[in-house]
Design a protein around this motif. Structure first.
Motif, PDB file in Angstrom:
ATOM      1  N   GLN A   1       8.822   2.352 -14.711  1.00 55.52           N
ATOM      2  CA  GLN A   1      10.188   1.980 -14.319  1.00 55.52           C
ATOM      3  C   GLN A   1      10.214   0.844 -13.294  1.00 55.52           C
ATOM      4  N   VAL A   2       9.053   0.614 -12.647  1.00 56.51           N
ATOM      5  CA  VAL A   2       9.011  -0.390 -11.578  1.00 56.51           C
ATOM      6  C   VAL A   2       9.088  -1.804 -12.153  1.00 56.51           C
ATOM      7  N   LYS A   3      10.056  -2.610 -11.660  1.00 54.41           N
ATOM      8  CA  LYS A   3      10.221  -3.978 -12.162  1.00 54.41           C
ATOM      9  C   LYS A   3       9.854  -5.016 -11.095  1.00 54.41           C
ATOM     10  N   SER A   4       9.917  -4.599  -9.836  1.00 54.45           N
ATOM     11  CA  SER A   4       9.473  -5.481  -8.752  1.00 54.45           C
ATOM     12  C   SER A   4       8.989  -4.589  -7.612  1.00 54.45           C
ATOM     13  N   ILE A   5       8.196  -5.200  -6.713  1.00 56.41           N
ATOM     14  CA  ILE A   5       7.633  -4.403  -5.612  1.00 56.41           C
ATOM     15  C   ILE A   5       7.969  -5.057  -4.280  1.00 56.41           C
ATOM     16  N   LEU A   6       8.454  -4.251  -3.364  1.00 57.19           N
ATOM     17  CA  LEU A   6       8.778  -4.758  -2.025  1.00 57.19           C
ATOM     18  C   LEU A   6       7.828  -4.150  -0.989  1.00 57.19           C
ATOM     19  N   PHE A   7       7.133  -5.066  -0.313  1.00 62.84           N
ATOM     20  CA  PHE A   7       6.263  -4.671   0.792  1.00 62.84           C
ATOM     21  C   PHE A   7       7.042  -4.862   2.073  1.00 62.84           C
ATOM     22  N   ASN A   8       7.273  -3.826   2.817  1.00 61.85           N
ATOM     23  CA  ASN A   8       7.983  -3.995   4.075  1.00 61.85           C
ATOM     24  C   ASN A   8       7.108  -3.491   5.208  1.00 61.85           C
ATOM     25  N   ILE A   9       6.595  -4.451   5.997  1.00 59.61           N
ATOM     26  CA  ILE A   9       5.637  -4.090   7.045  1.00 59.61           C
ATOM     27  C   ILE A   9       6.165  -4.513   8.407  1.00 59.61           C
ATOM     28  N   PHE A  10       6.202  -3.564   9.316  1.00 58.07           N
ATOM     29  CA  PHE A  10       6.472  -3.924  10.698  1.00 58.07           C
ATOM     30  C   PHE A  10       5.218  -3.606  11.505  1.00 58.07           C
ATOM     31  N   GLY A  11       4.624  -4.645  12.048  1.00 52.16           N
ATOM     32  CA  GLY A  11       3.380  -4.455  12.789  1.00 52.16           C
ATOM     33  C   GLY A  11       3.635  -4.003  14.198  1.00 52.16           C
ATOM     34  N   GLY A  12       3.181  -2.809  14.517  1.00 51.42           N
ATOM     35  CA  GLY A  12       3.192  -2.340  15.898  1.00 51.42           C
ATOM     36  C   GLY A  12       1.738  -2.311  16.287  1.00 51.42           C
ATOM     37  N   ILE A  13       1.119  -1.166  16.064  1.00 53.61           N
ATOM     38  CA  ILE A  13      -0.337  -1.067  16.226  1.00 53.61           C
ATOM     39  C   ILE A  13      -0.990  -1.749  15.029  1.00 53.61           C
ATOM     40  N   THR A  14      -0.386  -1.530  13.858  1.00 54.56           N
ATOM     41  CA  THR A  14      -0.863  -2.213  12.652  1.00 54.56           C
ATOM     42  C   THR A  14      -0.677  -3.711  12.846  1.00 54.56           C
ATOM     43  N   ARG A  15      -1.702  -4.485  12.501  1.00 51.12           N
ATOM     44  CA  ARG A  15      -1.581  -5.932  12.658  1.00 51.12           C
ATOM     45  C   ARG A  15      -1.240  -6.558  11.320  1.00 51.12           C
ATOM     46  N   CYS A  16      -0.228  -7.427  11.327  1.00 51.23           N
ATOM     47  CA  CYS A  16       0.239  -8.021  10.074  1.00 51.23           C
ATOM     48  C   CYS A  16      -0.823  -8.870   9.387  1.00 51.23           C
ATOM     49  N   ASP A  17      -1.717  -9.517  10.169  1.00 49.67           N
ATOM     50  CA  ASP A  17      -2.752 -10.334   9.517  1.00 49.67           C
ATOM     51  C   ASP A  17      -3.692  -9.433   8.716  1.00 49.67           C
ATOM     52  N   GLU A  18      -3.928  -8.234   9.257  1.00 49.13           N
ATOM     53  CA  GLU A  18      -4.796  -7.294   8.535  1.00 49.13           C
ATOM     54  C   GLU A  18      -4.145  -6.831   7.238  1.00 49.13           C
ATOM     55  N   VAL A  19      -2.832  -6.561   7.345  1.00 48.93           N
ATOM     56  CA  VAL A  19      -2.110  -6.136   6.149  1.00 48.93           C
ATOM     57  C   VAL A  19      -2.141  -7.260   5.111  1.00 48.93           C
ATOM     58  N   ALA A  20      -1.928  -8.503   5.578  1.00 43.42           N
ATOM     59  CA  ALA A  20      -1.941  -9.647   4.657  1.00 43.42           C
ATOM     60  C   ALA A  20      -3.290  -9.740   3.961  1.00 43.42           C
ATOM     61  N   ARG A  21      -4.367  -9.557   4.718  1.00 42.26           N
ATOM     62  CA  ARG A  21      -5.710  -9.583   4.104  1.00 42.26           C
ATOM     63  C   ARG A  21      -5.843  -8.441   3.106  1.00 42.26           C
ATOM     64  N   GLY A  22      -5.315  -7.286   3.483  1.00 46.33           N
ATOM     65  CA  GLY A  22      -5.359  -6.122   2.581  1.00 46.33           C
ATOM     66  C   GLY A  22      -4.635  -6.428   1.279  1.00 46.33           C
ATOM     67  N   ILE A  23      -3.468  -7.066   1.379  1.00 47.11           N
ATOM     68  CA  ILE A  23      -2.694  -7.389   0.168  1.00 47.11           C
ATOM     69  C   ILE A  23      -3.489  -8.360  -0.707  1.00 47.11           C
ATOM     70  N   LEU A  24      -4.058  -9.396  -0.064  1.00 44.73           N
ATOM     71  CA  LEU A  24      -4.793 -10.408  -0.841  1.00 44.73           C
ATOM     72  C   LEU A  24      -6.024  -9.799  -1.523  1.00 44.73           C
ATOM     73  N   GLN A  25      -6.736  -8.962  -0.784  1.00 45.55           N
ATOM     74  CA  GLN A  25      -7.919  -8.316  -1.385  1.00 45.55           C
ATOM     75  C   GLN A  25      -7.502  -7.403  -2.526  1.00 45.55           C
ATOM     76  N   ALA A  26      -6.406  -6.692  -2.308  1.00 44.57           N
ATOM     77  CA  ALA A  26      -5.924  -5.772  -3.343  1.00 44.57           C
ATOM     78  C   ALA A  26      -5.585  -6.550  -4.609  1.00 44.57           C
ATOM     79  N   LEU A  27      -4.930  -7.710  -4.441  1.00 42.97           N
ATOM     80  CA  LEU A  27      -4.537  -8.511  -5.606  1.00 42.97           C
ATOM     81  C   LEU A  27      -5.763  -9.087  -6.329  1.00 42.97           C
TER      82      LEU A  27
END
Ligand code: GDP
Ligand code: MN
Length: 380
Positions: free
Chosen positions: A303-329
């Motif tokens: 049923q999924v037609k698009s995916i929304l990543f919503n990240i708010f970096g507190g302790i989590t660092r957004c650069d790490e998440v970005a790397r995670g997304i790129l590696q995942a892709l």
């Protein structure tokens, strides 16, 4: 985690709360054999993680083994409010003179366990609470002081129980129910109905038992009671990977960090005119492993037609998440377009990494609302 009636009654037994003897069956033959063993009249009860089984035809009295087999045949496979019956509980039938209601749960406002007790059991307790609030006796237990018998007496008198035999038995049941509630790290223990037989015996005819998921590590025996088949397949896969995932019925796949942020993302998707396909919480981390697991589960939903990543970096660092997304892709093929909103700690660095790699099918939006609008557009 919600327990089936028969599992809740197993815990009741361990804590000394009386109920009737019974057996579990998954086939009509087993049901017949169980009735044979129990002897006399039995009740065949659908085991599903929802209430109102009686009204739905999931509870039937049988005179003996052959009728028990026939009822089991009819009840097994039945759909009760979206739950397919795969087990039946065969229990010695009880004669019922009165049906009461007793429960203990958390009153979050008072930050204390709350007992509720009424003589008007058997039916929806919400109805009693709404229409005849005076009939519902309530009692808070101070968790530090612990259970005090004199308080339970107040609960019993409050509900208008005047028979001394009943008072005595119910006092013990209340005390043991509290022990079960605390001992099993429960969030809800409900007995509806708590019956009185014509001989004056008080016992639990039904059980609704919820155990705190976060305390299951302390109770491996209860954790083992979990019935994986009662979950949708995607939720099962997610659970195995340690991802918090709940399937919904829309078309925008949602992935965020933190339950509160994911909840508000669902709202913003609705505000943008779309419908979320799921709730998925990455938790604190944003490493590639977690992102791969979550993306695999979300994209497996047709049923999924698009995916929304919503990240708010507190302790989590957004650069790490970005790397995670790129590696995942790099590691998995995702056909659906992905919209990313990164904000908070190291957001600029994260956005820069995504812009630099600029993977196909991925776009970055500056705000949560922009990202939601884009994801909804792409899902249309
Ligand atoms: P629920 O409908 O899912 O809440 O299932 P319950 O276990 O509470 O059963 C619903 C109703 O079925 C009860 O309120 C009783 O009226 C009836 N029932 C269940 N077990 C027995 C039994 O052993 N004997 C009799 N006579 N009625 C029963
Ligand atoms: Mn019930």
């Amino acid at each position: 985690m919600d327990l089936y009636e028969y599992q809740g009654k197993e815990l009741f037994r361990r804590f000394g709360i009386p109920s009737s003897d019974g057996r579990l069956a998954t086939t009509p033959e087993e049901a017949r054999a169980a009735a044979e063993e129990l002897g006399g009249q039995v009740v065949v009860k659908a085991q599903v993680l929802t209430g109102g089984r009686g009204k739905a035809g999931g509870i039937k009295l049988a005179e003996g083994p052959s009728e028990a087999g026939a009822h089991a045949e009819a009840i097994l496979g039945m759909d009760i409010r979206g739950h397919v019956v795969r087990r039946v509980w065969i229990e010695k039938a009880s004669d019922i003179a009165k049906e009461y209601y007793l429960s203990v749960t958390f009153d979050r406002g008072e930050k204390k366990p709350l007992f509720m007790f009424t003589k008007e059991g058997g039916i929806d307790i919400e109805e009693v609470a709404a229409e005849r609030p005076d009939a519902l006796a309530r009692l808070h237990i101070d968790p530090l002081e612990g259970f005090q018998p004199y308080q339970a007496r107040r609960l019993i008198y409050g509900a208008g129980i005047d028979d001394s035999g009943e008072q005595k038995q119910i006092l013990t049941i209340i005390q043991r129910l509290y022990e079960a509630f605390v001992g099993a790290d429960s969030m809800l223990c409900e007995i509806n109905p708590l019956i009185v037989t014509p001989d004056g015996e008080v016992k639990a005819l039904d059980s609704k038992f919820t155990v705190d998921d976060n305390a299951l590590y302390k109770h491996p025996d209860i954790a083992e009671m979990r019935d994986l088949e009662s979950y949708p397949p995607e939720e099962r896969a997610a659970r195995e990977k340690g991802v918090t995932y709940v399937k919904l019925d829309g078309e925008v796949g949602i992935l965020g960090n933190g339950a509160g942020l994911v909840m508000s993302t669902l709202d913003v998707i609705a505000l943008a005119g779309g419908k979320p396909a799921n709730f998925c919480d990455l938790g604190g981390g944003g490493d590639a492993e977690g992102v791969v697991d979550a993306l695999e589960i979300i994209s497996a939903d047709p049923q999924v037609k698009s995916i929304l990543f919503n990240i708010f970096g507190g302790i989590t660092r957004c650069d790490e998440v970005a790397r995670g997304i790129l590696q995942a892709l790099d590691r998995i093929d995702i056909d659906e377009p992905i919209v990313v909103r990164l904000d908070g700690t190291n957001a600029e660095e994260g956005r820069r990494l995504l812009a630099e790699a600029s993977p196909e099918n991925l776009c970055v939006e500056p705000t949560m609302l922009d990202a939601a609008k884009r994801a909804v557009e792409l899902a249309a």
